[in-house]
Design an enzyme around this catalytic site. Structure first.
Site, PDB file in Angstrom:
ATOM      1  N   HIS A  32      26.995  99.624  27.923  1.00 45.01           N
ATOM      2  CA  HIS A  32      27.794  99.107  29.036  1.00 45.01           C
ATOM      3  C   HIS A  32      28.914 100.064  29.449  1.00 45.01           C
ATOM      4  O   HIS A  32      29.495  99.919  30.521  1.00 45.01           O
ATOM      5  CB  HIS A  32      28.374  97.722  28.687  1.00 45.01           C
ATOM      6  CG  HIS A  32      29.484  97.749  27.680  1.00 45.01           C
ATOM      7  ND1 HIS A  32      29.280  97.474  26.353  1.00 45.01           N
ATOM      8  CD2 HIS A  32      30.804  98.004  27.800  1.00 45.01           C
ATOM      9  CE1 HIS A  32      30.433  97.548  25.712  1.00 45.01           C
ATOM     10  NE2 HIS A  32      31.371  97.870  26.575  1.00 45.01           N
TER      11      HIS A  32
ATOM     12  N   ASP B  66      22.743  97.396  23.257  1.00 37.28           N
ATOM     13  CA  ASP B  66      23.969  97.952  23.828  1.00 37.28           C
ATOM     14  C   ASP B  66      24.345  99.284  23.178  1.00 37.28           C
ATOM     15  O   ASP B  66      25.503  99.524  22.809  1.00 37.28           O
ATOM     16  CB  ASP B  66      25.123  96.957  23.695  1.00 37.28           C
ATOM     17  CG  ASP B  66      26.252  97.255  24.685  1.00 37.28           C
ATOM     18  OD1 ASP B  66      26.030  98.046  25.603  1.00 37.28           O
ATOM     19  OD2 ASP B  66      27.353  96.688  24.507  1.00 37.28           O
TER      20      ASP B  66
ATOM     21  N   SER C 235      35.660 100.352  23.394  1.00 38.89           N
ATOM     22  CA  SER C 235      34.217 100.149  23.343  1.00 38.89           C
ATOM     23  C   SER C 235      33.503 101.474  23.146  1.00 38.89           C
ATOM     24  O   SER C 235      33.776 102.458  23.840  1.00 38.89           O
ATOM     25  CB  SER C 235      33.737  99.491  24.641  1.00 38.89           C
ATOM     26  OG  SER C 235      34.243  98.192  24.755  1.00 38.89           O
TER      27      SER C 235
END
Length: 444
Positions: free
Chosen positions: A178, A208, A287
């Site tokens: 993402h 992911d 992230s």
């Protein structure tokens, strides 16, 4: 420069102290010598005077000149020593001033002795861990192509950012999918602030995970040490390094709050099993960054937080390194992840619950897919528009299926080409249908 200034300050302070001690010691020595000289003269003269008192003899001129010459010699030596001391102090002051000018050190700080900071053992270990692993963490900028509404010029506009880490010396960078989703161009910034264009090697939307590659000399690449996540324990310390809010490298600490958690992929909604839960702060920008154990080994990728406000609330999640390792190996080797599928589309879990049954309702089973080839029935409407339910999958290989997550979890343990037994509820009776699993059409 500050470090050099501090070091120079301490050196000058020590040098100044040495000068002072030398000067004081020299003065003390001089006074001692003078005192001893006077004492010596007194010891030589007094007995002579005593003898003079006892014997009324007149002192000769030669004897008198002898004592006066000795006193003059002592005074001369004292004057020479004082002159040498003054000359030494002047030369030392000039040398110190010249050193301050050459080193460009603040004179006010030249005589300040800074006490070294004392850290506890655990603090030193944390500082060392951050310093050793920071070169392995990178900053990723996601650029998207957009057209200006007025000039119609095509521009590359940053639409997001995140963190990543160096996987090997071949230039492979691992991050979350993402972080790079929808990017037309990607930039990777290393710890020394050098920036390189990155190419996408491959990605796995379901888990992911994405792998990038940059062309950079090997001596600038420091891969992060790979650890193991199978033996983790709740309560052990963990450390998260990243670039939250576009800042420089930051470190947050915490403990493992839970193991074997399950979250959904931000791209496909497919569940990710065995996720690590931690209370280490994971803010936007963290992230894709590494989650490390107390030895500095990689144990997971920071991927999500549970927070209504979007800020860290002490509930963060990381994909375990044991899961990531297999995905990265396939992406680096083949540029894709080969994961088995049944080849069906199924209804939301809430819809099946309203029917009062437990399982996965097949909405569509294309004839070219594994389930279609095996004969699973899709949901459809008859000639009068009435809804005819398709097969409801209740188990796979004897493992009960109550919802879509259960089905995904079972398929994750299988491989492409495996033959599985799918038990379905068709109408009012159960049937067992053998299905040969195949890869996704775009991965074949």
């Amino acid at each position: 420069m500050q470090g050099m200034a501090a070091t120079t300050t301490i050196a000058y302070s020590s040098f100044s102290s040495t000068i002072s001690r030398f000067f004081i010691r020299n003065q003390t020595t001089k006074n001692t010598i003078t005192s001893n000289s006077n004492t010596s003269c007194s010891n030589n003269i007094i007995p002579f005077k005593t003898r003079v008192n006892r014997t009324p003899k007149i002192i000769s001129e030669s004897q008198s000149s002898f004592f006066s010459t000795k006193q003059d010699s002592t005074a001369c030596k004292s004057a020479i020593a004082s002159t040498l001391d003054s000359l030494f102090v002047v030369c030392t002051s000039m040398a110190l001033s010249l050193s301050l000018i050459v080193a460009d050190v603040d004179p006010a700080l030249a005589f300040v002795v800074s006490t070294p900071r004392k850290l506890q053992t655990d603090e030193l270990a944390t500082v060392r861990l951050f310093q050793e692993n920071t070169p392995s963490v990178v900053y990723i900028t996601n650029l998207a192509t957009k057209q200006d509404a007025f000039t119609l010029d095509v521009l590359e506009v940053p639409q997001g950012s995140g963190s990543g880490f160096i996987w090997d010396t071949e230039g492979h960078i691992v991050t979350n999918y993402h972080v790079i989703r929808g990017a037309s161009d990607l930039r990777v910034t290393l710890a020394d602030q050098s920036t390189y264009e990155a190419k996408v090697v491959g990605y796995d939307q379901d888990k992911d995970v994405a792998v990038l590659r940059i062309d950079v000399p090997k001596d600038k690449l420091r891969p992060v040490p790979i650890g193991v996540s199978a033996d983790l324990l709740v309560g052990q310390k963990v450390f998260a390094i990243g670039n939250p809010f576009g800042l420089d490298h930051t470190l947050t600490t915490g403990v493992i709050s839970g193991l074997r958690r399950e979250i959904s992929s931000a791209a496909t909604g497919r569940p990710i099993q065995d996720v690590i839960q931690t209370d280490a702060a994971i803010n936007p920008g963290n992230s894709g960054g590494p989650l490390l154990d107390s030895s500095g080994n990689l144990i997971g990728i920071n991927t999500a937080i549970y927070s209504p406000s979007g800020a860290s609330s002490g509930v963060g999640f990381s994909i375990p390194v044991d899961t990531v390792g297999g995905i990265v190996d396939q992406l680096v080797k083949y540029g894709k992840v080969t994961r088995p599928i049944l080849g069906i589309k199924f209804a939301p879990d809430q819809s099946v619950e309203q029917l009062g049954v437990s399982g996965v309702l097949v909405l569509d089973a294309p004839p070219e897919g594994p389930a279609g080839k095996a004969g699973l029935l899709s949901t459809k409407r008859d000639a009068y528009g009435r809804l005819i339910l398709g097969d409801i999958i209740t188990s796979v290989n004897g493992k009960k299926v109550t919802n879509g997550s259960d089905l995904y979890r079972i398929l994750d343990t299988c491989k492409v080409g495996d033959k599985v037994t799918v038990e379905v509820l068709r109408g009012d009776h159960q049937e067992k249908i053998p299905v040969i699993l195949e890869p996704k059409p775009d991965e074949s």
